[in-house]
Design a protein around this motif. Structure first.
Motif, PDB file in Angstrom:
ATOM      1  N   UNK A  56       0.829  -1.215   0.000  1.00  0.00           N
ATOM      2  CA  UNK A  56       0.000   0.000   0.000  1.00  0.00           C
ATOM      3  C   UNK A  56       0.858   1.257   0.000  1.00  0.00           C
ATOM      4  N   UNK A  57       1.985   1.240   0.714  1.00  0.00           N
ATOM      5  CA  UNK A  57       2.893   2.388   0.698  1.00  0.00           C
ATOM      6  C   UNK A  57       3.501   2.591  -0.686  1.00  0.00           C
ATOM      7  N   UNK A  58       3.686   1.504  -1.413  1.00  0.00           N
ATOM      8  CA  UNK A  58       4.264   1.589  -2.758  1.00  0.00           C
ATOM      9  C   UNK A  58       3.199   1.714  -3.841  1.00  0.00           C
ATOM     10  N   UNK A  59       1.945   1.800  -3.448  1.00  0.00           N
ATOM     11  CA  UNK A  59       0.849   1.746  -4.418  1.00  0.00           C
ATOM     12  C   UNK A  59       0.898   2.883  -5.427  1.00  0.00           C
ATOM     13  N   UNK A  60       1.253   4.085  -4.964  1.00  0.00           N
ATOM     14  CA  UNK A  60       1.287   5.221  -5.890  1.00  0.00           C
ATOM     15  C   UNK A  60       2.229   4.986  -7.051  1.00  0.00           C
ATOM     16  N   UNK A  61       3.442   4.554  -6.751  1.00  0.00           N
ATOM     17  CA  UNK A  61       4.441   4.309  -7.805  1.00  0.00           C
ATOM     18  C   UNK A  61       4.047   3.121  -8.672  1.00  0.00           C
ATOM     19  N   UNK A  62       3.484   2.081  -8.052  1.00  0.00           N
ATOM     20  CA  UNK A  62       3.118   0.884  -8.810  1.00  0.00           C
ATOM     21  C   UNK A  62       1.986   1.176  -9.789  1.00  0.00           C
ATOM     22  N   UNK A  63       0.957   1.881  -9.324  1.00  0.00           N
ATOM     23  CA  UNK A  63      -0.171   2.206 -10.194  1.00  0.00           C
ATOM     24  C   UNK A  63       0.263   3.147 -11.317  1.00  0.00           C
ATOM     25  N   UNK A 344      -2.002  10.560   0.806  1.00  0.00           N
ATOM     26  CA  UNK A 344      -2.594  10.318   2.112  1.00  0.00           C
ATOM     27  C   UNK A 344      -3.408   9.030   2.116  1.00  0.00           C
ATOM     28  N   UNK A 345      -4.027   8.694   0.990  1.00  0.00           N
ATOM     29  CA  UNK A 345      -4.776   7.444   0.920  1.00  0.00           C
ATOM     30  C   UNK A 345      -3.848   6.258   1.166  1.00  0.00           C
ATOM     31  N   UNK A 346      -2.655   6.314   0.584  1.00  0.00           N
ATOM     32  CA  UNK A 346      -1.676   5.260   0.836  1.00  0.00           C
ATOM     33  C   UNK A 346      -1.269   5.198   2.294  1.00  0.00           C
TER      34      UNK A 346
END
Length: 406
Positions: A56-63, A344-346
């Motif tokens: 979830x912390x890496x979700x921004x970069x992954x998406x 913030x969602x992450x």
């Protein structure tokens, strides 16, 4: 096309909910079959949640790199494979190994889909989105109870849910091109409507807040604490509720699994109803009433009353929890600024799963030393701390609104 897109998102959240309730329902018979201790469920749960926190912390970069569609597909494939691995695990060590991909599969897709819906859809869609998570979470114990009722064959329950997950993988693979087309259409719609955007419940933060460290924004820290205790109490009930009913309440494992399925059914039904109510009532009001209902349910569970009253208490806790999580998520852009909401969602997902990681094992440790009879007391304490945190945020935001009017 937009309707099909929502259906796909809802299916993805069913896949997120299915594994969440399996372990707690099956554990009263699993731990003996695997030759481990009763409190070991906390280790498995902690491993799953740890993987979810990382992803979830890496979700921004992954998406950003793969796109929401591919992330959803890969995540569902990971969880399906992990559940199949659970079904053939010969020991506790293998459960922990397969718990890693199960956790990694849940984090990125959870944060990505929540952010997308909070940004682009109204509150009732967020409630219905998490209602479908509840559909999956409710199906899990029902399926498992059918396998452990006669011969304690918990492995068959995991195989059945894995098959459902693999079916969703096929659907996601076939509809993968739809994600890009829908995203392009949503961009066009936002461009046309940029002069008259949909207003959130309360736009409390202006664009200057994006220059501030997210953790320094007023109200963020107690909001994160609320997420910590929300997911902590939700998972504590899901993981240890059946064991409490089998132990101090002296029920059969089958009946306990059915009762926990009603708890998840309460969450599901509550979110379905809340979706309609949110068309007329603000998230803040729904969250507050939900918290009060959970407290009532916690008190009923605590009191030395007949089993039926305890069941009512468990269902009330589920109903009360229903609007809290989706309501807090949907409020994120309105409370803390749209430019901050993705990051913030992450953070919120990571802290939520930290609660899932730490609080249920903490109770497991306490229960192994003192006994499962403390379960209702611990649940009520977690609910109270969650309510206090949310009310602190409401007070901070109310002061901001008053200050902006002066």
């Amino acid at each position: 096309m937009a309707t099909w897109f929502l259906i796909i998102i809802y299916l993805a959240f069913i896949s997120l909910g299915l594994p969440d309730s399996l372990l707690g329902s099956a554990w009263p018979v699993m731990w003996q079959d695997l030759g481990t201790s009763m409190g070991s469920a906390g280790i498995v749960s902690m491993t799953i949640a740890a993987g979810t926190i990382v992803s979830s912390l890496a979700s921004g970069a992954i998406v950003k790199r793969l796109g929401t569609g591919k992330v959803t597909l890969i995540s569902c494939l990971l969880t399906a494979g992990a559940l199949l691995g659970f079904s053939i695990s010969p020991s506790m060590v293998w459960l922990i190994i397969f718990a890693i991909p199960l956790g990694l599969g849940g984090g990125s897709v959870d944060a990505a889909l929540n952010h997308y819906v909070a940004e682009n859809y109204k509150a009732h869609h967020m409630n219905w989105l998490h209602c479908f998570w509840g559909v999956g979470a409710t199906m899990g114990p029902i399926v498992m109870s059918g396998y452990i009722g006669d011969n304690d064959f918990w492995r068959g329950g995991y195989v059945a849910v894995a098959i459902v997950q693999f079916s969703l993988v096929v659907i996601l693979l076939v509809t993968l091109p739809l994600w890009k087309r829908v995203a392009a259409k949503r961009d066009e719609e936002r461009s046309r409507m940029s002069g008259t955007p949909n207003k959130p419940d309360r736009e409390l933060v202006d664009s200057t807040v994006t220059k501030v460290n997210i953790l320094q924004i007023k109200g963020v820290k107690p909001t994160l604490v609320a997420f910590l205790f929300y997911c902590g109490v939700e998972m504590t009930i899901g993981l240890w509720g059946a064991s409490y009913l089998v132990g101090p309440r002296e029920m059969t494992a089958k009946s306990a699994a059915e009762w926990i399925s009603l708890y998840y059914a309460g969450i599901t039904l509550g979110r379905l109803i809340t979706g309609f109510i949110s068309l007329q009532v603000s998230n803040r009001v729904l969250i507050r009433y939900g918290q009060l209902i959970t407290i009532v349910g916690g008190i009923l569970l605590l009191l030395p009353l007949p089993d039926t009253v305890s069941l009512i208490g468990i269902i009330l806790i589920g109903l009360g929890l229903a609007p809290i999580y989706p309501g807090l998520l949907h409020e994120t852009p309105a409370r803390f600024g749209r430019d901050n909401s993705a990051k913030l969602m992450g953070y919120q997902m990571a802290v939520a799963y930290t609660g899932t990681t730490l609080l249920p094992p903490l109770f497991g440790l306490i229960a192994s030393q003192i006994g499962l009879s403390l379960f209702p007391i611990v649940v009520l304490i977690f609910l109270a701390l969650m309510m206090i945190s949310v009310e602190i945020v409401n007070r901070i935001l109310s002061k901001q609104v008053i200050g902006s009017k002066l």
